[in-house]
Design an enzyme around this catalytic site. Structure first.
Site, PDB file in Angstrom:
ATOM      1  N   HIS A 431       0.623  -0.992  -0.303  1.00 14.48           N
ATOM      2  CA  HIS A 431      -0.215   0.281   0.304  1.00 14.48           C
ATOM      3  C   HIS A 431       0.637   1.283  -0.244  1.00 14.48           C
ATOM      4  CE1 HIS A 431       0.696   0.861   4.341  1.00 14.48           C
ATOM      5  NE2 HIS A 431       0.669  -0.170   4.271  1.00 14.48           N
ATOM      6  N   CYS A 450       2.547  -4.949   6.689  1.00 17.39           N
ATOM      7  CA  CYS A 450       2.239  -4.649   5.616  1.00 17.39           C
ATOM      8  C   CYS A 450       3.562  -4.210   4.711  1.00 17.39           C
ATOM      9  CB  CYS A 450       0.950  -4.079   5.257  1.00 17.39           C
ATOM     10  SG  CYS A 450      -0.437  -4.479   5.794  1.00 17.39           S
TER      11      CYS A 450
END
Length: 539
Positions: A431, A450
């Site tokens: 992301h 992440c």
């Protein structure tokens, strides 16, 4: 044991192949029926502890695989002993498969029962080697819970069938990974063995910092070590001149350091890493490559955690690369290693705060100040917005906190303006991020697990280019709406999150990285316990 040069391996292979070729495997005289019965009983008995192998022998009526008479059986024995004699070239423990014991067993086999036991012993050695060289010695999940890689373990009965139905030598040579990276790692392993046999890279470089213009004994040791490593041509210079500066910059680039040409503490630490430790990194990388002995995909995304990069690979070539930020060096925040398939991206994403973050980080803030983290919305189990002023947060703990926390789409959203989804149990994805300054750092382990991308828009354009003539226009038009929008990928793309401290490019020197999470050290320990050792290289 990893204790032999290429010439030494050749000599050992010649000896054992000769032993197989001249061995006469012939039982003492007995009736044909008695011989067959004794052989089959021994095979059934000694294969019984291996379900798949027993199934293979049972379905082949307990016939000989290795110990029969004729060219095919001799060729199988020769092929197996040849492979077992050079397992060290794969970074596998030489003593694990007991080639010498098998040769002695061949030499002394006299009865049908002896032959049956020998046949099973040879099959088990073959299957053990096939397992190790195809899929690795170490079980990933036994090392670190962050290594959730699924390894492809081949059916043992099928491996036996492949052997029976093919050319034994070709079948065994084909067991190891076929990837160019594995071949390059093997070559680098042998190069380091030869180098270590000659004394490695010489004396370490003392001091905490050396820079252009410096002179003296430390600069000379730096010069000599750079020469030994192949970063500098032979030179008699005693000062930190332009050639040394350029060599240091190249070394820094190859080791994930800021290429400023100054040999500071971090650079000197890496320069002083002994060749033996680099060899360990290569051996671990070979083991990891065996875990991933599969097709990665003509187009795939490759995230190397230790390198802090994310790449798109097309037909073996890097077509896009961006810096990344990975999980923190904390037990519950380190990024995991696994492979999955990217299915879609979400533009203008909502951040649904993971419960672990909500209760560990935000609940204590809310207990002190109900208006803390005001950028996040609290909702109840029905999705209704919660009035913070009407809630006593001190009554809740990590187990009974009843609310969900969300951050609406915006440029300040923790996920930035786009996220790339490959649904997985680890709830990890790639992301954007508003924290752009972190990408300028040398070491980038700051996320909750992440993978954050420095150039997420360009990454999105590269993915969409396979399904639209105007990827940038399509992306930007959706982005401008400010609404959360899911965009499916027509061509779903494999994603491989890996952890490699040693990689070998097609051209140039080996590239090394720091063991960020200490996982390679754990894998090396497992390999050592299995019998892989760094000993003196013998000619």
């Amino acid at each position: 044991m990893l204790q032999m040069t290429r010439s030494g391996l050749a000599r050992i292979a010649a000896v054992v192949v000769t032993a197989c070729a001249i061995s006469t495997i012939s039982p003492a005289p007995a009736s044909a029926q008695a011989q067959m019965t004794g052989f089959r009983q021994a095979v059934a008995e000694y294969a019984s502890d291996d379900r798949q192998l027993a199934k293979f022998y049972r379905e082949s009526n307990f016939g000989a695989v290795w110990t029969g008479e004729g060219a095919d059986f001799l060729q199988r024995r020769k092929a197996l002993i040849t492979e077992l004699s050079r397992v060290a070239t794969h970074g596998l423990p030489q003593n694990r498969y007991d080639a010498a014991g098998l040769i002695e067993q061949m030499r002394t086999a006299k009865t049908p029962r002896d032959l049956g036991m020998l046949d099973v012993a040879l099959s088990k050695a073959y299957l053990s080697y096939a397992h190790d060289v195809q899929s690795g010695i170490v079980i990933p999940s036994s090392v670190d819970k962050g290594i959730v890689r699924e390894v492809n373990y081949h059916d043992r009965a099928e491996l036996m069938s492949d052997l029976i139905n093919g050319d034994a030598a070709e079948v065994m040579r084909a067991l190891a990974p076929h990837s160019p990276e594995y071949a390059r790692l093997r070559k680098e392993m042998m190069r380091l063995h030869d180098l270590i046999a000659l004394g490695g890279w010489g004396a370490t470089v003392p001091g905490k910092k050396l820079e252009p213009g410096d002179q003296g004994a430390s600069v000379i040791k730096l010069r000599d070590r750079l020469i030994a490593m192949g970063y500098l041509n032979r030179s008699a210079t005693m000062s930190y001149d332009k050639t040394i500066e350029a060599a240091v910059q190249q070394f820094q680039s190859d080791h994930g350091l800021t290429p400023d040409g100054v040999a500071g503490t971090g650079t000197l630490t890496e320069i002083n890493v002994p060749a033996e430790d680099r060899l360990k990194s290569v051996l671990v990388a070979m083991e990891r490559e065996r875990w991933m002995n599969m097709e990665l995909g003509e187009r795939h995304v490759l995230v190397n955690l230790t390198d802090f990069t994310a790449k798109i690979i097309d037909d073996g070539k890097v077509t896009f690369e961006t810096r990344s930020v990975i999980g923190m060096k904390q037990l519950d925040r380190r990024s995991p290693e696994f492979s999955d398939v990217m299915e879609h991206m979400i533009i203008n994403p909502t951040w649904n705060v993971p419960r672990s973050i909500a209760v560990k980080e935000y609940l204590p803030q809310l207990q002190k100040n109900p208006n803390a983290a005001s950028h996040l919305r609290l909702t109840d189990v029905r999705g209704r917005l919660v009035d913070r002023g009407a809630v006593d947060f001190t009554q809740f703990n990590t187990r009974n906190f009843p609310f969900d926390m969300k951050q609406p789409p915006s440029s300040r959203n923790a996920l930035g303006l786009v996220k790339f989804m490959f649904p997985n149990p680890q709830n990890v994805y790639l992301h954007d991020t508003p924290a752009k300054s972190l990408f300028g750092r040398e070491s980038r382990a700051y996320s909750h697990g992440c993978i954050r991308l420095q150039q997420p828009f360009d990454f999105a354009y590269a993915l969409l280019a396979r399904q639209t003539d105007d990827p940038k226009g399509q992306f930007q038009s959706i982005l401008k709406t400010g609404r959360e929008t899911k965009v499916d990928l027509e061509l779903q793309i494999p994603v491989h999150i890996i952890y490699r401290t040693a990689t070998i490019p097609a051209k140039g020197k080996a590239i090394y990285r720091r063991d960020v999470y200490g996982r390679d050290a754990l894998i090396w320990s497992e390999l050592e316990q299995a019998g892989v050792v760094l000993g003196a290289v013998r000619g």
